[in-house]
Design a protein around this motif. Sequence first.
Motif, PDB file in Angstrom:
ATOM      1  N   GLY A  27       0.811  -1.214   0.000  1.00 49.36           N
ATOM      2  CA  GLY A  27       0.000   0.000   0.000  1.00 49.36           C
ATOM      3  C   GLY A  27       0.844   1.264   0.000  1.00 49.36           C
ATOM      4  N   ILE A  28       1.935   1.255   0.788  1.00 44.93           N
ATOM      5  CA  ILE A  28       2.782   2.442   0.899  1.00 44.93           C
ATOM      6  C   ILE A  28       3.720   2.581  -0.298  1.00 44.93           C
ATOM      7  CG2 ILE A  28       4.661   3.511   2.212  1.00 44.93           C
ATOM      8  CD1 ILE A  28       2.004   3.871   3.544  1.00 44.93           C
ATOM      9  N   TYR A  29       4.506   1.531  -0.580  1.00 46.40           N
ATOM     10  CA  TYR A  29       5.590   1.663  -1.561  1.00 46.40           C
ATOM     11  C   TYR A  29       5.105   1.474  -2.997  1.00 46.40           C
ATOM     12  CZ  TYR A  29      10.446   1.837  -2.988  1.00 46.40           C
ATOM     13  OH  TYR A  29      11.639   2.239  -3.551  1.00 46.40           O
ATOM     14  N   THR A  30       4.367   0.417  -3.238  1.00 46.15           N
ATOM     15  CA  THR A  30       3.976   0.091  -4.609  1.00 46.15           C
ATOM     16  C   THR A  30       2.978   1.095  -5.167  1.00 46.15           C
ATOM     17  OG1 THR A  30       4.309  -2.250  -4.124  1.00 46.15           O
ATOM     18  CG2 THR A  30       3.044  -1.717  -6.097  1.00 46.15           C
ATOM     19  N   PHE A  31       2.066   1.576  -4.327  1.00 38.84           N
ATOM     20  CA  PHE A  31       1.011   2.451  -4.829  1.00 38.84           C
ATOM     21  C   PHE A  31       1.177   3.918  -4.415  1.00 38.84           C
ATOM     22  CE2 PHE A  31      -1.014  -1.757  -4.977  1.00 38.84           C
ATOM     23  CZ  PHE A  31      -1.430  -1.761  -6.310  1.00 38.84           C
ATOM     24  N   ALA A  32       1.219   4.211  -3.120  1.00 38.68           N
ATOM     25  CA  ALA A  32       1.228   5.613  -2.677  1.00 38.68           C
ATOM     26  C   ALA A  32       2.494   6.357  -3.109  1.00 38.68           C
ATOM     27  CB  ALA A  32       1.073   5.677  -1.159  1.00 38.68           C
ATOM     28  N   GLY A  41      -1.169   9.694   8.700  1.00 34.69           N
ATOM     29  CA  GLY A  41      -0.342   9.012   9.681  1.00 34.69           C
ATOM     30  C   GLY A  41       1.147   9.214   9.487  1.00 34.69           C
ATOM     31  N   VAL A  42       1.915   8.499  10.310  1.00 35.52           N
ATOM     32  CA  VAL A  42       3.367   8.599  10.275  1.00 35.52           C
ATOM     33  C   VAL A  42       3.923   8.086   8.951  1.00 35.52           C
ATOM     34  CG1 VAL A  42       5.468   7.620  11.272  1.00 35.52           C
ATOM     35  CG2 VAL A  42       3.721   8.571  12.759  1.00 35.52           C
ATOM     36  N   SER A  43       3.314   7.045   8.383  1.00 37.73           N
ATOM     37  CA  SER A  43       3.781   6.523   7.098  1.00 37.73           C
ATOM     38  C   SER A  43       3.647   7.577   6.001  1.00 37.73           C
ATOM     39  CB  SER A  43       3.001   5.261   6.724  1.00 37.73           C
ATOM     40  OG  SER A  43       1.606   5.524   6.683  1.00 37.73           O
ATOM     41  N   GLY A  44       2.566   8.357   6.049  1.00 35.68           N
ATOM     42  CA  GLY A  44       2.396   9.441   5.086  1.00 35.68           C
ATOM     43  C   GLY A  44       3.454  10.510   5.264  1.00 35.68           C
ATOM     44  N   LEU A  45       3.765  10.828   6.524  1.00 31.40           N
ATOM     45  CA  LEU A  45       4.809  11.809   6.806  1.00 31.40           C
ATOM     46  C   LEU A  45       6.171  11.302   6.325  1.00 31.40           C
ATOM     47  CD1 LEU A  45       5.253  14.570   8.108  1.00 31.40           C
ATOM     48  CD2 LEU A  45       5.599  13.427  10.294  1.00 31.40           C
ATOM     49  N   ALA A  46       6.413  10.001   6.490  1.00 33.57           N
ATOM     50  CA  ALA A  46       7.659   9.405   6.007  1.00 33.57           C
ATOM     51  C   ALA A  46       7.748   9.477   4.487  1.00 33.57           C
ATOM     52  CB  ALA A  46       7.762   7.955   6.483  1.00 33.57           C
ATOM     53  N   LEU A  47       6.619   9.299   3.806  1.00 31.77           N
ATOM     54  CA  LEU A  47       6.592   9.428   2.346  1.00 31.77           C
ATOM     55  C   LEU A  47       6.945  10.848   1.910  1.00 31.77           C
ATOM     56  CD1 LEU A  47       3.497   7.370   1.105  1.00 31.77           C
ATOM     57  CD2 LEU A  47       5.863   7.104   0.376  1.00 31.77           C
ATOM     58  N   PRO A 104       6.992  -1.241  -9.508  1.00 32.45           N
ATOM     59  CA  PRO A 104       5.968  -0.336  -8.975  1.00 32.45           C
ATOM     60  C   PRO A 104       4.754  -0.264  -9.903  1.00 32.45           C
ATOM     61  CG  PRO A 104       7.643   0.940 -10.076  1.00 32.45           C
ATOM     62  CD  PRO A 104       8.100  -0.489 -10.145  1.00 32.45           C
ATOM     63  N   TYR A 105       3.660   0.223  -9.342  1.00 32.73           N
ATOM     64  CA  TYR A 105       2.463   0.478 -10.153  1.00 32.73           C
ATOM     65  C   TYR A 105       2.614   1.843 -10.819  1.00 32.73           C
ATOM     66  CZ  TYR A 105      -2.407   1.478 -11.332  1.00 32.73           C
ATOM     67  OH  TYR A 105      -3.554   1.800 -12.002  1.00 32.73           O
ATOM     68  N   THR A 106       2.400   1.897 -12.139  1.00 32.58           N
ATOM     69  CA  THR A 106       2.598   3.143 -12.886  1.00 32.58           C
ATOM     70  C   THR A 106       1.332   3.585 -13.614  1.00 32.58           C
ATOM     71  OG1 THR A 106       3.463   1.872 -14.768  1.00 32.58           O
ATOM     72  CG2 THR A 106       5.068   2.731 -13.183  1.00 32.58           C
ATOM     73  N   GLY A 107       0.198   3.057 -13.211  1.00 30.57           N
ATOM     74  CA  GLY A 107      -1.049   3.396 -13.883  1.00 30.57           C
ATOM     75  C   GLY A 107      -1.704   4.638 -13.306  1.00 30.57           C
ATOM     76  N   SER A 108      -3.036   4.655 -13.310  1.00 36.50           N
ATOM     77  CA  SER A 108      -3.821   5.797 -12.856  1.00 36.50           C
ATOM     78  C   SER A 108      -3.552   6.112 -11.385  1.00 36.50           C
ATOM     79  CB  SER A 108      -5.311   5.511 -13.059  1.00 36.50           C
ATOM     80  OG  SER A 108      -6.101   6.398 -12.310  1.00 36.50           O
ATOM     81  N   SER A 116      -4.028   1.473  -2.706  1.00 36.49           N
ATOM     82  CA  SER A 116      -3.224   1.777  -1.524  1.00 36.49           C
ATOM     83  C   SER A 116      -4.079   1.647  -0.277  1.00 36.49           C
ATOM     84  CB  SER A 116      -2.652   3.194  -1.626  1.00 36.49           C
ATOM     85  OG  SER A 116      -1.968   3.543  -0.440  1.00 36.49           O
ATOM     86  N   GLY A 117      -5.295   2.187  -0.318  1.00 38.22           N
ATOM     87  CA  GLY A 117      -6.213   2.084   0.807  1.00 38.22           C
ATOM     88  C   GLY A 117      -6.584   0.650   1.122  1.00 38.22           C
ATOM     89  N   VAL A 118      -6.810  -0.157   0.087  1.00 38.19           N
ATOM     90  CA  VAL A 118      -7.179  -1.563   0.282  1.00 38.19           C
ATOM     91  C   VAL A 118      -6.056  -2.322   0.991  1.00 38.19           C
ATOM     92  CG1 VAL A 118      -7.635  -3.754  -0.890  1.00 38.19           C
ATOM     93  CG2 VAL A 118      -8.798  -1.671  -1.647  1.00 38.19           C
ATOM     94  N   PHE A 119      -4.829  -2.188   0.475  1.00 42.63           N
ATOM     95  CA  PHE A 119      -3.714  -2.942   1.059  1.00 42.63           C
ATOM     96  C   PHE A 119      -3.323  -2.417   2.439  1.00 42.63           C
ATOM     97  CE2 PHE A 119      -3.141  -4.329  -3.341  1.00 42.63           C
ATOM     98  CZ  PHE A 119      -2.874  -5.680  -3.152  1.00 42.63           C
ATOM     99  N   LEU A 120      -3.370  -1.086   2.618  1.00 39.97           N
ATOM    100  CA  LEU A 120      -3.091  -0.533   3.947  1.00 39.97           C
ATOM    101  C   LEU A 120      -4.128  -1.009   4.958  1.00 39.97           C
ATOM    102  CD1 LEU A 120      -2.040   3.173   3.264  1.00 39.97           C
ATOM    103  CD2 LEU A 120      -0.656   1.408   4.341  1.00 39.97           C
ATOM    104  N   GLY A 121      -5.407  -0.967   4.569  1.00 40.64           N
ATOM    105  CA  GLY A 121      -6.479  -1.400   5.465  1.00 40.64           C
ATOM    106  C   GLY A 121      -6.365  -2.869   5.824  1.00 40.64           C
TER     107      GLY A 121
END
Length: 290
Positions: A27-32, A41-47, A104-108, A116-121
Amino acid sequence: MKITKKMKNQFLDLLCDVIGSISYSIGIYTFAKMADFAPGGVSGLALIINHLWNLPIGLTSLLLNIPLIFISYRVVGRDFLLKSARTMLFCTFFLDIVFPYTPPYTGSPFMAALYSGVFLGAGLGIFYMRGTSSGGTDFLTMTIKMLRPHLSIGGVTMALDLVVILLGWPVFRHVDAVLYGLAATFVTSIVIDKIMYGMAAGALAIIITDRGMEIADKIGQITGRGSTAIRAIGTYTQKDRDVLLCACSNVQAHTIITAVHEIDEKAFVMMTETSQVFGEGFIEMNKKKL
């Protein structure tokens, strides 16, 4: 060789840490990361920090969690922090060591936000079911909730996430980063709720047992929730039993079921969904002055 219940639980904890960390990292690396937006959250801040200075996402998240651990130590407790520390190390490993070498995902970008939401959730839901956490704002939310029990957990979490998501606007230099971040956070919350017993606002645990006070004390220790004990008679056995009523959040439901059966394996537990719960720690009734 006999496998004890404790060993089975430790194995399940490790397995769920691995599976949850993989899902979380996707969710974090491949998509976001590849779509240039920050979830909450902290993961978003790290991004965001990774985008600005190219620092490792996992290690940055781990370092950002250190002050939060000190702040929330007395609230969340030693056991929860130790389990969460192990989970955070797994997440750091997959984020910084494994997934940089995956395609990585390079689409839409919008599809990236949804997935990202699905895998993070899914990852967070797995963590919560095993009584652990990826750290971050979970620690801060629990601390705020303990100090201000009348506040909504969802409201506190959303407020903290919103601050990080809005930071993505000037960093990624397009307003879509905010919209994608909001979409990912919304989907994350839905998936967590689905994993943790559906979309209801809360749950009611009805527990029939011979060890009511022990169970009530245990529930209070691990969730901060109170219980109401009622003496009842089993019509089949004609014996006195304790009936405990405990209103809780969906996230706490699985934890309560596990705690009950650790004390009384023969306990009868019914978990019902509630659309709204009014009272301290849930929805406060507004008292109008006459």
